[in-house]
Design an enzyme around this catalytic site. Structure first.
Site, PDB file in Angstrom:
ATOM      1  N   HIS A 131      34.023  38.758  33.352  1.00 16.73           N
ATOM      2  CA  HIS A 131      34.118  37.459  32.658  1.00 16.73           C
ATOM      3  C   HIS A 131      32.918  37.261  31.728  1.00 16.73           C
ATOM      4  O   HIS A 131      33.063  36.781  30.601  1.00 16.73           O
ATOM      5  CB  HIS A 131      34.129  36.304  33.677  1.00 16.73           C
ATOM      6  CG  HIS A 131      35.372  36.222  34.520  1.00 16.73           C
ATOM      7  ND1 HIS A 131      35.329  36.178  35.891  1.00 16.73           N
ATOM      8  CD2 HIS A 131      36.679  36.143  34.193  1.00 16.73           C
ATOM      9  CE1 HIS A 131      36.568  36.076  36.369  1.00 16.73           C
ATOM     10  NE2 HIS A 131      37.399  36.058  35.356  1.00 16.73           N
TER      11      HIS A 131
ATOM     12  N   LYS B  30      46.648  29.445  45.927  1.00 18.36           N
ATOM     13  CA  LYS B  30      46.735  28.944  47.306  1.00 18.36           C
ATOM     14  C   LYS B  30      45.415  28.926  48.062  1.00 18.36           C
ATOM     15  O   LYS B  30      45.081  27.940  48.699  1.00 18.36           O
ATOM     16  CB  LYS B  30      47.751  29.791  48.072  1.00 18.36           C
ATOM     17  CG  LYS B  30      49.160  29.296  47.868  1.00 18.36           C
ATOM     18  CD  LYS B  30      50.136  30.058  48.745  1.00 18.36           C
ATOM     19  CE  LYS B  30      51.566  29.757  48.296  1.00 18.36           C
ATOM     20  NZ  LYS B  30      52.479  30.848  48.628  1.00 18.36           N
TER      21      LYS B  30
ATOM     22  N   ARG C 221      41.980  43.566  29.832  1.00 17.36           N
ATOM     23  CA  ARG C 221      41.467  44.757  30.500  1.00 17.36           C
ATOM     24  C   ARG C 221      42.403  45.914  30.164  1.00 17.36           C
ATOM     25  O   ARG C 221      42.236  46.572  29.170  1.00 17.36           O
ATOM     26  CB  ARG C 221      41.400  44.539  32.013  1.00 17.36           C
ATOM     27  CG  ARG C 221      40.245  43.657  32.424  1.00 17.36           C
ATOM     28  CD  ARG C 221      40.436  43.073  33.786  1.00 17.36           C
ATOM     29  NE  ARG C 221      41.500  42.066  33.786  1.00 17.36           N
ATOM     30  CZ  ARG C 221      41.753  41.248  34.793  1.00 17.36           C
ATOM     31  NH1 ARG C 221      41.059  41.336  35.893  1.00 17.36           N
ATOM     32  NH2 ARG C 221      42.701  40.349  34.691  1.00 17.36           N
TER      33      ARG C 221
ATOM     34  N   SER D 280      38.363  39.189  39.876  1.00 18.14           N
ATOM     35  CA  SER D 280      37.813  38.352  40.951  1.00 18.14           C
ATOM     36  C   SER D 280      38.409  38.783  42.287  1.00 18.14           C
ATOM     37  O   SER D 280      37.718  38.834  43.311  1.00 18.14           O
ATOM     38  CB  SER D 280      38.130  36.874  40.708  1.00 18.14           C
ATOM     39  OG  SER D 280      37.546  36.439  39.511  1.00 18.14           O
TER      40      SER D 280
HETATM   41  P1  ADP Z   1      43.295  33.337  35.408  1.00 14.78           P
HETATM   42  O1  ADP Z   1      43.702  32.948  36.793  1.00 14.78           O
HETATM   43  O2  ADP Z   1      43.528  32.276  34.371  1.00 14.78           O
HETATM   44  O3  ADP Z   1      43.777  34.699  34.951  1.00 14.78           O
HETATM   45  P2  ADP Z   1      40.738  34.588  35.780  1.00 14.78           P
HETATM   46  O4  ADP Z   1      39.478  33.931  36.191  1.00 14.78           O
HETATM   47  O5  ADP Z   1      41.320  35.619  36.707  1.00 14.78           O
HETATM   48  O6  ADP Z   1      41.723  33.402  35.498  1.00 14.78           O
HETATM   49  O7  ADP Z   1      40.559  35.277  34.354  1.00 14.78           O
HETATM   50  C1  ADP Z   1      40.233  34.536  33.214  1.00 14.78           C
HETATM   51  C2  ADP Z   1      40.322  35.430  31.987  1.00 14.78           C
HETATM   52  O8  ADP Z   1      39.338  36.458  32.078  1.00 14.78           O
HETATM   53  C3  ADP Z   1      41.663  36.163  31.807  1.00 14.78           C
HETATM   54  O9  ADP Z   1      41.940  36.253  30.410  1.00 14.78           O
HETATM   55  C4  ADP Z   1      41.400  37.522  32.383  1.00 14.78           C
HETATM   56  O10 ADP Z   1      42.243  38.504  31.782  1.00 14.78           O
HETATM   57  C5  ADP Z   1      39.948  37.720  31.961  1.00 14.78           C
HETATM   58  N1  ADP Z   1      39.272  38.669  32.828  1.00 14.78           N
HETATM   59  C6  ADP Z   1      39.181  38.694  34.169  1.00 14.78           C
HETATM   60  N2  ADP Z   1      38.476  39.761  34.605  1.00 14.78           N
HETATM   61  C7  ADP Z   1      38.108  40.444  33.490  1.00 14.78           C
HETATM   62  C8  ADP Z   1      37.391  41.660  33.246  1.00 14.78           C
HETATM   63  N3  ADP Z   1      36.944  42.420  34.242  1.00 14.78           N
HETATM   64  N4  ADP Z   1      37.203  42.021  31.967  1.00 14.78           N
HETATM   65  C9  ADP Z   1      37.709  41.277  30.973  1.00 14.78           C
HETATM   66  N5  ADP Z   1      38.408  40.140  31.105  1.00 14.78           N
HETATM   67  C10 ADP Z   1      38.618  39.743  32.360  1.00 14.78           C
END
Ligand code: ADP
Length: 175
Positions: free
Chosen positions: A32, A56, A107, A145
């Site tokens: 992120h 959830k 990704r 995550s």
């Molecule tokens: P959501 O539940 O909205 O997908 P996330 O917190 O999982 O929320 O992810 C937010 C954004 O960050 C998404 O666009 C996701 O693709 C991106 N993201 C998550 N992990 C990575 C990573 N390792 N590298 C690049 N982008 C990521």
């Protein structure tokens, strides 16, 4: 409208705009932060928007996720970043921030279909807000995550994958 005209009327003029980077951030990872840094190199103001609805069973509450994002962002030293919680329609929140763009991270190709659907839905709801995608660095292609949480739950070392403040919170959570 011809593409040329469209290009001159784009609502979001890069370099002179606010972008919203939404996510669940349960918790925020180095992947992120990689996307955030790329967005901050293009947009002078980026609002990192932490979604209230985290599915959830989130590991961290909304307040905790916001606090961890604030700490992690402060540690990066990046300028022009605000961390704010949000609920409800993302495009409405983006508009309330004065944002013309929604930032998302890509990704592998597996992200594409979901992100494409989301971007087109948001465009239908609010044509004035553009979705902008940044490619992650190679080392974060397989980082999510969920994978960080899985590693932490099994006692693995998450320090390579998440900021220090998050690693400490995860270790505390998993005992
Ligand atoms: P959501 O539940 O909205 O997908 P996330 O917190 O999982 O929320 O992810 C937010 C954004 O960050 C998404 O666009 C996701 O693709 C991106 N993201 C998550 N992990 C990575 C990573 N390792 N590298 C690049 N982008 C990521």
């Amino acid at each position: 409208m011809r593409v040329k005209d469209r290009a001159t009327t784009l609502p979001c003029e890069m370099g002179d705009a606010t972008a919203v980077y939404p996510g669940t951030f349960d918790p925020i990872t180095n992947g992120h932060l990689d996307i955030l840094a790329r967005a901050a190199s293009v947009f002078p103001r980026v609002v990192l928007a932490v979604a209230g609805n985290a599915g959830k069973q989130p590991m961290f509450s909304l307040d905790q996720r916001v606090a961890l994002c604030r700490q992690a962002v402060a540690e990066t030293g990046l300028d022009g970043i605000e961390v704010r919680p949000f609920d409800g329609l993302l495009v409405r929140f983006a508009r309330s921030c004065g944002a013309g763009a929604i930032v998302r991270g890509l990704r592998a190709t597996s992200d594409f279909e979901y992100e494409f659907q989301l971007a087109l839905t948001n465009r239908m709801l609010e044509p004035e807000v553009e979705s902008v995608f940044f490619m992650t660095s190679k080392q974060y292609v397989f980082l999510s995550s969920s994978s960080a949480k899985e590693i932490a739950r099994h006692g693995g070392d998450v320090r390579r994958f998440v900021p220090d403040c998050v690693a400490e919170a995860m270790i505390e959570f998993t005992g």
